[in-house]
Design a protein around this motif. Structure first.
Motif, PDB file in Angstrom:
ATOM      1  N   GLN A   1       0.827  -1.210   0.000  1.00 13.07           N
ATOM      2  CA  GLN A   1       0.000   0.000   0.000  1.00 13.07           C
ATOM      3  C   GLN A   1       0.863   1.263   0.000  1.00 13.07           C
ATOM      4  O   GLN A   1       0.462   2.283  -0.561  1.00 13.07           O
ATOM      5  CB  GLN A   1      -0.930   0.018   1.216  1.00 13.07           C
ATOM      6  N   ALA A   2       2.059   1.196   0.615  1.00 17.10           N
ATOM      7  CA  ALA A   2       2.963   2.338   0.674  1.00 17.10           C
ATOM      8  C   ALA A   2       3.835   2.443  -0.583  1.00 17.10           C
ATOM      9  O   ALA A   2       4.766   3.240  -0.633  1.00 17.10           O
ATOM     10  CB  ALA A   2       3.851   2.247   1.922  1.00 17.10           C
ATOM     11  N   ASN A   3       3.531   1.619  -1.585  1.00 17.20           N
ATOM     12  CA  ASN A   3       4.209   1.611  -2.879  1.00 17.20           C
ATOM     13  C   ASN A   3       5.648   1.087  -2.828  1.00 17.20           C
ATOM     14  O   ASN A   3       6.456   1.395  -3.688  1.00 17.20           O
ATOM     15  CB  ASN A   3       4.156   2.999  -3.533  1.00 17.20           C
ATOM     16  N   PHE A   4       5.954   0.257  -1.830  1.00 18.53           N
ATOM     17  CA  PHE A   4       7.219  -0.478  -1.790  1.00 18.53           C
ATOM     18  C   PHE A   4       6.942  -1.887  -2.323  1.00 18.53           C
ATOM     19  O   PHE A   4       7.128  -2.888  -1.630  1.00 18.53           O
ATOM     20  CB  PHE A   4       7.786  -0.531  -0.372  1.00 18.53           C
ATOM     21  N   LYS A   5       6.461  -1.943  -3.550  1.00 19.96           N
ATOM     22  CA  LYS A   5       5.929  -3.186  -4.108  1.00 19.96           C
ATOM     23  C   LYS A   5       7.001  -4.273  -4.267  1.00 19.96           C
ATOM     24  O   LYS A   5       6.750  -5.433  -3.956  1.00 19.96           O
ATOM     25  CB  LYS A   5       5.220  -2.904  -5.417  1.00 19.96           C
ATOM     26  N   LEU A   6       8.185  -3.914  -4.727  1.00 19.51           N
ATOM     27  CA  LEU A   6       9.233  -4.922  -4.895  1.00 19.51           C
ATOM     28  C   LEU A   6       9.630  -5.518  -3.552  1.00 19.51           C
ATOM     29  O   LEU A   6       9.727  -6.752  -3.423  1.00 19.51           O
ATOM     30  CB  LEU A   6      10.458  -4.330  -5.604  1.00 19.51           C
ATOM     31  N   LEU A   7       9.836  -4.693  -2.558  1.00 22.18           N
ATOM     32  CA  LEU A   7      10.182  -5.195  -1.229  1.00 22.18           C
ATOM     33  C   LEU A   7       9.060  -6.087  -0.684  1.00 22.18           C
ATOM     34  O   LEU A   7       9.327  -7.152  -0.103  1.00 22.18           O
ATOM     35  CB  LEU A   7      10.470  -4.037  -0.275  1.00 22.18           C
ATOM     36  N   ALA A   8       7.816  -5.681  -0.878  1.00 19.23           N
ATOM     37  CA  ALA A   8       6.677  -6.487  -0.424  1.00 19.23           C
ATOM     38  C   ALA A   8       6.680  -7.851  -1.096  1.00 19.23           C
ATOM     39  O   ALA A   8       6.453  -8.878  -0.438  1.00 19.23           O
ATOM     40  CB  ALA A   8       5.370  -5.753  -0.707  1.00 19.23           C
ATOM     41  N   ARG A   9       6.956  -7.895  -2.400  1.00 16.46           N
ATOM     42  CA  ARG A   9       6.986  -9.177  -3.123  1.00 16.46           C
ATOM     43  C   ARG A   9       8.142 -10.050  -2.655  1.00 16.46           C
ATOM     44  O   ARG A   9       8.018 -11.266  -2.528  1.00 16.46           O
ATOM     45  CB  ARG A   9       7.091  -8.943  -4.637  1.00 16.46           C
ATOM     46  N   ILE A  10       9.306  -9.437  -2.398  1.00 18.39           N
ATOM     47  CA  ILE A  10      10.474 -10.194  -1.915  1.00 18.39           C
ATOM     48  C   ILE A  10      10.155 -10.834  -0.568  1.00 18.39           C
ATOM     49  O   ILE A  10      10.406 -12.027  -0.355  1.00 18.39           O
ATOM     50  CB  ILE A  10      11.714  -9.289  -1.832  1.00 18.39           C
ATOM     51  N   LEU A  11       9.585 -10.051   0.345  1.00 20.50           N
ATOM     52  CA  LEU A  11       9.245 -10.586   1.668  1.00 20.50           C
ATOM     53  C   LEU A  11       8.144 -11.640   1.587  1.00 20.50           C
ATOM     54  O   LEU A  11       8.166 -12.626   2.333  1.00 20.50           O
ATOM     55  CB  LEU A  11       8.856  -9.456   2.618  1.00 20.50           C
ATOM     56  N   ALA A  12       7.180 -11.452   0.703  1.00 19.88           N
ATOM     57  CA  ALA A  12       6.125 -12.456   0.523  1.00 19.88           C
ATOM     58  C   ALA A  12       6.720 -13.766   0.010  1.00 19.88           C
ATOM     59  O   ALA A  12       6.322 -14.856   0.435  1.00 19.88           O
ATOM     60  CB  ALA A  12       5.049 -11.938  -0.432  1.00 19.88           C
ATOM     61  N   HIS A  13       7.666 -13.663  -0.886  1.00 25.11           N
ATOM     62  CA  HIS A  13       8.327 -14.862  -1.414  1.00 25.11           C
ATOM     63  C   HIS A  13       9.101 -15.567  -0.297  1.00 25.11           C
ATOM     64  O   HIS A  13       9.041 -16.798  -0.165  1.00 25.11           O
ATOM     65  CB  HIS A  13       9.269 -14.470  -2.558  1.00 25.11           C
ATOM     66  N   PHE A  14       9.815 -14.816   0.496  1.00 26.20           N
ATOM     67  CA  PHE A  14      10.556 -15.372   1.622  1.00 26.20           C
ATOM     68  C   PHE A  14       9.601 -16.047   2.615  1.00 26.20           C
ATOM     69  O   PHE A  14       9.869 -17.141   3.118  1.00 26.20           O
ATOM     70  CB  PHE A  14      11.357 -14.261   2.313  1.00 26.20           C
ATOM     71  N   THR A  15       8.459 -15.408   2.863  1.00 23.47           N
ATOM     72  CA  THR A  15       7.451 -15.982   3.756  1.00 23.47           C
ATOM     73  C   THR A  15       6.943 -17.312   3.207  1.00 23.47           C
ATOM     74  O   THR A  15       6.763 -18.276   3.952  1.00 23.47           O
ATOM     75  CB  THR A  15       6.280 -14.995   3.946  1.00 23.47           C
ATOM     76  N   ARG A  16       6.718 -17.371   1.895  1.00 21.18           N
ATOM     77  CA  ARG A  16       6.260 -18.630   1.277  1.00 21.18           C
ATOM     78  C   ARG A  16       7.290 -19.732   1.470  1.00 21.18           C
ATOM     79  O   ARG A  16       6.940 -20.879   1.755  1.00 21.18           O
ATOM     80  CB  ARG A  16       5.983 -18.433  -0.207  1.00 21.18           C
ATOM     81  N   LEU A  17       8.566 -19.392   1.319  1.00 19.57           N
ATOM     82  CA  LEU A  17       9.617 -20.394   1.512  1.00 19.57           C
ATOM     83  C   LEU A  17       9.622 -20.934   2.938  1.00 19.57           C
ATOM     84  O   LEU A  17       9.873 -22.116   3.163  1.00 19.57           O
ATOM     85  CB  LEU A  17      10.985 -19.808   1.170  1.00 19.57           C
ATOM     86  N   LEU A  18       9.358 -20.064   3.904  1.00 17.43           N
ATOM     87  CA  LEU A  18       9.380 -20.461   5.315  1.00 17.43           C
ATOM     88  C   LEU A  18       8.121 -21.193   5.763  1.00 17.43           C
ATOM     89  O   LEU A  18       8.196 -22.101   6.598  1.00 17.43           O
ATOM     90  CB  LEU A  18       9.577 -19.233   6.209  1.00 17.43           C
ATOM     91  N   THR A  19       6.958 -20.797   5.237  1.00 12.54           N
ATOM     92  CA  THR A  19       5.699 -21.306   5.772  1.00 12.54           C
ATOM     93  C   THR A  19       4.916 -22.210   4.832  1.00 12.54           C
ATOM     94  O   THR A  19       4.017 -22.923   5.278  1.00 12.54           O
ATOM     95  CB  THR A  19       4.772 -20.136   6.163  1.00 12.54           C
ATOM     96  N   GLY A  20       5.203 -22.153   3.542  1.00 10.52           N
ATOM     97  CA  GLY A  20       4.409 -22.908   2.575  1.00 10.52           C
ATOM     98  C   GLY A  20       3.098 -22.222   2.224  1.00 10.52           C
ATOM     99  O   GLY A  20       2.261 -22.781   1.542  1.00 10.52           O
TER     100      GLY A  20
END
Length: 182
Positions: A49-68
């Motif tokens: 929402q704060a327009n840090f879209k790339l960082l948000a996607r990177i962290l979401a990807h990392f979260t997927r790796l950790l949690t499935g």
């Protein structure tokens, strides 16, 4: 800061209420990957929402790796949502999830089409999504509805109804189920 702590407390209480395998708050905090994914999603959504879209996607990807659990940072998720077991969950960018939803492993809230418009489902309040349920497209699953395990839903589900099967059919009960004798 107090609001964040209150939300964490609500999440823990929701897991304790809906997951009989959780034996206490500490166990829920330490061993609930669905809750961890939701906590990270809150941060990722704020970044999105704060327009840090790339960082948000990177962290979401990392979260997927950790949690499935794969949650697009653009998805909007309500309060006290419980993702039980978590593995294999996919929640698309324009999905919206209401409050007090219970979601089992393997659920997909997927999109149809390639436009940038609304293309993922809207899930109402107090909805139960069974294991490996698939809800596709910009449809609405109404409040208090249930989607059975393995159902593939491509049409709206009315409030309070149950959708089962592939393709999903709406089941309406006129009276409560009879208890099963052991």
């Amino acid at each position: 800061m107090l609001r964040v702590i209150e939300r964490f407390r609500e999440d823990v209480q929701a897991v304790l209420k809906r997951d009989p395998a959780s034996r206490g708050a500490l166990e829920a905090v330490l061993f609930s990957p669905g809750m961890h994914a939701l906590w990270m999603h809150r941060l990722n959504h704020w970044l999105w929402q704060a327009n840090f879209k790339l960082l948000a996607r990177i962290l979401a990807h990392f979260t997927r790796l950790l949690t499935g659990v794969e949650i697009h940072p653009g998805a909007r998720i309500g309060r006290r949502v419980v993702i039980d077991h978590g593995m294999g969950i996919v929640i698309g960018e324009t999905a919206e999830i209401g409050d007090d939803v219970l979601m089992y492993h393997g659920v997909t809230l997927g999109g149809t089409g390639f436009t940038r418009e609304k293309r993922h489902p809207t899930i109402g309040n107090r909805v139960l999504l069974g294991a490996h349920a698939v809800v596709l497209g910009p449809i609405v699953v109404g409040d208090d509805a249930k989607v059975g395990a393995g159902a593939v839903v491509t049409k709206p589900v009315p409030p309070g109804a149950t959708a089962i099967g592939n393709p999903a059919q709406i089941v309406v009960r006129e009276r409560p189920l009879e208890p099963v004798e052991a």
